[in-house]
Enzyme design. Structure first.
Site, short mmCIF file in Angstrom:
data_model
loop_
_atom_site.label_atom_id
_atom_site.label_comp_id
_atom_site.label_asym_id
_atom_site.label_seq_id
_atom_site.Cartn_x
_atom_site.Cartn_y
_atom_site.Cartn_z
N GLY A 8 0.94 -1.24 -0.03
CA GLY A 8 0.12 0.13 -0.04
C GLY A 8 0.95 1.25 -0.17
O GLY A 8 1.93 1.02 0.68
N GLN A 51 3.01 9.96 1.06
CA GLN A 51 4.55 9.45 0.90
C GLN A 51 5.39 9.89 0.04
O GLN A 51 6.53 9.56 0.19
CB GLN A 51 4.17 8.01 1.34
CG GLN A 51 3.54 7.46 2.64
CD GLN A 51 3.12 5.94 2.50
OE1 GLN A 51 2.43 5.28 1.98
NE2 GLN A 51 4.30 5.19 3.16
N CYS A 96 5.53 0.07 7.39
CA CYS A 96 5.18 1.18 6.53
C CYS A 96 6.54 1.53 5.61
O CYS A 96 7.55 1.59 6.14
CB CYS A 96 4.83 2.48 7.34
SG CYS A 96 4.41 3.79 6.45
N LEU A 97 6.12 1.64 4.32
CA LEU A 97 7.28 2.08 3.33
C LEU A 97 8.16 3.25 3.86
O LEU A 97 9.00 3.57 3.50
CB LEU A 97 6.89 2.33 1.89
CG LEU A 97 6.38 0.86 1.35
CD1 LEU A 97 6.07 1.25 0.03
CD2 LEU A 97 7.45 -0.23 1.60
N HIS A 101 -4.49 2.03 7.43
CA HIS A 101 -3.10 2.46 7.48
C HIS A 101 -3.03 3.61 6.71
O HIS A 101 -2.34 4.69 6.97
CB HIS A 101 -2.19 1.14 7.68
CG HIS A 101 -0.79 1.66 7.36
ND1 HIS A 101 -0.03 1.16 8.27
CD2 HIS A 101 -0.02 2.26 6.52
CE1 HIS A 101 1.20 1.65 7.77
NE2 HIS A 101 1.05 2.32 6.94
N GLU A 102 -3.42 3.29 5.25
CA GLU A 102 -3.01 4.13 4.19
C GLU A 102 -4.06 5.43 4.42
O GLU A 102 -3.41 6.63 3.92
CB GLU A 102 -3.27 3.74 2.84
CG GLU A 102 -2.79 2.53 2.43
CD GLU A 102 -1.04 2.56 2.82
OE1 GLU A 102 -0.51 3.86 2.50
OE2 GLU A 102 -0.50 1.53 2.82
N HIS A 131 -2.37 8.26 6.43
CA HIS A 131 -1.29 9.10 5.74
C HIS A 131 -1.99 10.27 5.39
O HIS A 131 -1.33 11.30 5.16
CB HIS A 131 -0.84 8.32 4.68
CG HIS A 131 0.30 7.18 5.04
ND1 HIS A 131 1.50 7.60 5.74
CD2 HIS A 131 0.60 5.85 5.01
CE1 HIS A 131 2.27 6.48 5.78
NE2 HIS A 131 1.71 5.46 5.58
NI NI Z 1 2.54 3.43 5.68
#
Ligand code: NI
Length: 230
Positions: free
Chosen positions: A102, A107, A150-151, A192-193, A196
């Site tokens: 995701g 991000q 998380c990336l 989660h996304e 952001h």
């Molecule tokens: Ni994330």
């Protein structure tokens, strides 16, 4: 005669000789338009398919914990056009390169309400999910604990508590209004996304303070960048 064959009445040929080719043409035209509709539907479905492989140079850089851009809120998207779709495709290319499931636009430093999700990285033909202007219309009372990553905080994995199931409204990559129920990993990933989009990171929701401090330190992140909402 049907409307398609109406011209035969005025044509200087016998009705029978004119009718058949004319109607075959009409039938072919109709079949052609169905085929075209099917092609358009396929194109719409596949419009987000990009190779699920790692690129040497991904198109977008993913920002990491401590970077202020991760803390800004995202704006709603007005018109879903080719520019939005190309951004989503570039986000997917960067996400696949980083081996994530995701990614949210903030991000990559773009503060628009756009998410891409793909829980099936192994299957090249499975289209990813694109969520534009997502809104959670209901969330289950039941909660789940699940280890998230998380990336934007690479290497850090910690337990987070969230509702087990949700219902979410959004626009897809063609601008069509959609509503879906999700549970399990999909519900987890969407929540989660969506965080952001509000400048919230999963580490803000971690309740195991000792574990959080240890994990951040081990992976080279500073605890002062966490903004706890837990
Ligand atoms: Ni994330």
């Amino acid at each position: 005669p049907t409307a398609c064959c109406a011209d035969n009445g005025t044509a200087p040929m016998a009705a029978d000789s004119g009718r058949l080719p004319c109607c075959i043409n009409a039938a072919l035209a109709l079949a052609g338009s169905f085929a075209e509709l099917a092609r358009q539907a396929d194109k719409a479905r596949d419009t987000m398919l990009v190779p699920k492989t790692a690129l040497e140079t991904p198109p977008l850089e993913i920002h990491t914990l401590g970077d202020e851009v991760l803390r800004q809120s995202a704006r709603r998207i007005g018109k879903v056009n080719e520019q939005v779709r190309e951004l989503a495709r570039d986000m997917l290319r960067s996400m696949y390169t980083a081996k994530g499931i995701g990614l949210a636009a903030p991000q990559v430093g773009i503060h628009q309400q756009l998410l891409v999700i793909d829980l099936d990285l192994e299957n090249a033909a499975t289209p990813p999910l694109v969520l534009i202007n997502p809104e959670i219309s209901s969330a289950s009372a039941g909660l789940d604990t699940y280890e998230e990553g998380c990336l934007s905080i690479p290497g850090v994995y910690l337990d987070v508590v969230r509702p087990t199931a949700i219902e979410v409204s959004f626009r897809d990559e063609m601008g069509r209004p959609r509503k879906m129920k999700a549970d399990g990993l999909m519900a987890r990933c969407i929540q989660h996304e969506m965080d952001h989009l509000n400048g919230v990171l999963f580490v803000d929701r971690v309740t195991d303070e000792a574990g959080l401090q240890k994990e951040l330190k081990e992976k080279g992140f500073e605890h002062q960048h966490v903004r706890s909402v837990a």
